[in-house]
Write an enzyme that holds these catalytic residues in place. Sequence first.
Site, PDB file in Angstrom:
ATOM      1  N   ASP A  76       0.825  -1.200   0.000  1.00 49.22           N
ATOM      2  CA  ASP A  76       0.000   0.000   0.000  1.00 49.22           C
ATOM      3  C   ASP A  76       0.863   1.256   0.000  1.00 49.22           C
ATOM      4  O   ASP A  76       2.083   1.195   0.202  1.00 49.22           O
ATOM      5  CB  ASP A  76      -0.964  -0.003   1.202  1.00 49.22           C
ATOM      6  CG  ASP A  76      -0.297  -0.404   2.506  1.00 49.22           C
ATOM      7  OD1 ASP A  76       0.944  -0.391   2.572  1.00 49.22           O
ATOM      8  OD2 ASP A  76      -1.012  -0.742   3.465  1.00 49.22           O
ATOM      9  N   ASN A 137      -7.676  -3.171  14.206  1.00 51.40           N
ATOM     10  CA  ASN A 137      -9.051  -3.512  13.785  1.00 51.40           C
ATOM     11  C   ASN A 137      -9.086  -4.686  12.806  1.00 51.40           C
ATOM     12  O   ASN A 137     -10.102  -4.946  12.177  1.00 51.40           O
ATOM     13  CB  ASN A 137      -9.737  -2.280  13.174  1.00 51.40           C
ATOM     14  CG  ASN A 137      -9.031  -1.778  11.914  1.00 51.40           C
ATOM     15  OD1 ASN A 137      -8.058  -2.380  11.466  1.00 51.40           O
ATOM     16  ND2 ASN A 137      -9.519  -0.690  11.353  1.00 51.40           N
ATOM     17  N   HIS A 139      -7.218  -4.948  10.032  1.00 50.74           N
ATOM     18  CA  HIS A 139      -6.923  -4.669   8.623  1.00 50.74           C
ATOM     19  C   HIS A 139      -5.607  -5.304   8.200  1.00 50.74           C
ATOM     20  O   HIS A 139      -4.690  -5.468   9.003  1.00 50.74           O
ATOM     21  CB  HIS A 139      -6.994  -3.169   8.283  1.00 50.74           C
ATOM     22  CG  HIS A 139      -5.871  -2.315   8.766  1.00 50.74           C
ATOM     23  ND1 HIS A 139      -6.065  -1.108   9.396  1.00 50.74           N
ATOM     24  CD2 HIS A 139      -4.520  -2.457   8.677  1.00 50.74           C
ATOM     25  CE1 HIS A 139      -4.893  -0.549   9.663  1.00 50.74           C
ATOM     26  NE2 HIS A 139      -3.945  -1.356   9.249  1.00 50.74           N
ATOM     27  N   GLU A 144      -9.552  -2.066   5.156  1.00 51.59           N
ATOM     28  CA  GLU A 144     -10.254  -1.792   6.400  1.00 51.59           C
ATOM     29  C   GLU A 144     -11.505  -2.664   6.501  1.00 51.59           C
ATOM     30  O   GLU A 144     -11.934  -3.257   5.493  1.00 51.59           O
ATOM     31  CB  GLU A 144     -10.646  -0.304   6.430  1.00 51.59           C
ATOM     32  CG  GLU A 144      -9.463   0.663   6.394  1.00 51.59           C
ATOM     33  CD  GLU A 144      -8.783   0.819   7.755  1.00 51.59           C
ATOM     34  OE1 GLU A 144      -8.768  -0.131   8.565  1.00 51.59           O
ATOM     35  OE2 GLU A 144      -8.236   1.911   8.005  1.00 51.59           O
TER      36      GLU A 144
END
Length: 245
Positions: A76, A137, A139, A144
Amino acid sequence: MSLFKKKSKIKFKKFESSIEASEYVAIEVLNEVKKGKKINLGLATGSTPILLYNALVSDYEETRTPWKNVSTYNLDEYLNLPEGHPQTYKEFMKKHLFSHIDINLDNTHFPKVNENYDSLIQLNGGIDIQILGIGTNGHIGFNEPGSLLKSITRVVDLTQETIDVNAKQFFAGNKDLVPKQAISMGLESILNAKKIYLLAFGYSKNEAMEKLYHAEKFDVNFPASALLQHNDVTVVFDNGTELDI
Ligand code: GLP
């Protein structure tokens, strides 16, 4: 003692320390690099893989194993940071790995808007080893919660949780400096890799690791559960995590 039994085929390996865990993955990567054949590595950023990159750099300093046949594809990149900004993932990779080994920078790749990153990877033979971290979380990359199993490389909005965590770690606590969007390989892009190592260190990853360990099927609200679909995933973690295996 947990009453649950792990049902997935993901392999979990717990180490005494994050250094030991990182060295284990470094050896796995180096075993391939040292064969001297063309190899494609999928790389991650964040604080977690830094120890792995340190171990790869130490090996290079000691053995001078050439990295000339290695190509890399990062997961990313932030959007809207100027080229050369110290918090771009390109600069991160130079700082922690690329500028310390003899890799050809032309063989290092980052996703860009208006480019078919997934096709580029497949045309070049696909990713042999994919390195992943995990967000608090769940990811992976910047996929996400809400990311679809079929997602490919695309522009994504970062959640407030991710912005807050990344502000603390990399932007001196200033949330306004963290880009709100990024471009990220998708879950399907990640699952196309031949072999995957996910690293998770410290107590902040405890909840995500418990969830991943007990996951039985893909849950769109917990992106790392996509890894259940893959046949060759190893999760390495350290004593900072309470998870008992
Ligand atoms: C970042 C990256 C992910 C990384 C994760 C965890 O936002 N996009 O690729 O795995 O968050 O980061 P850290 O290793 O700093 O905990």
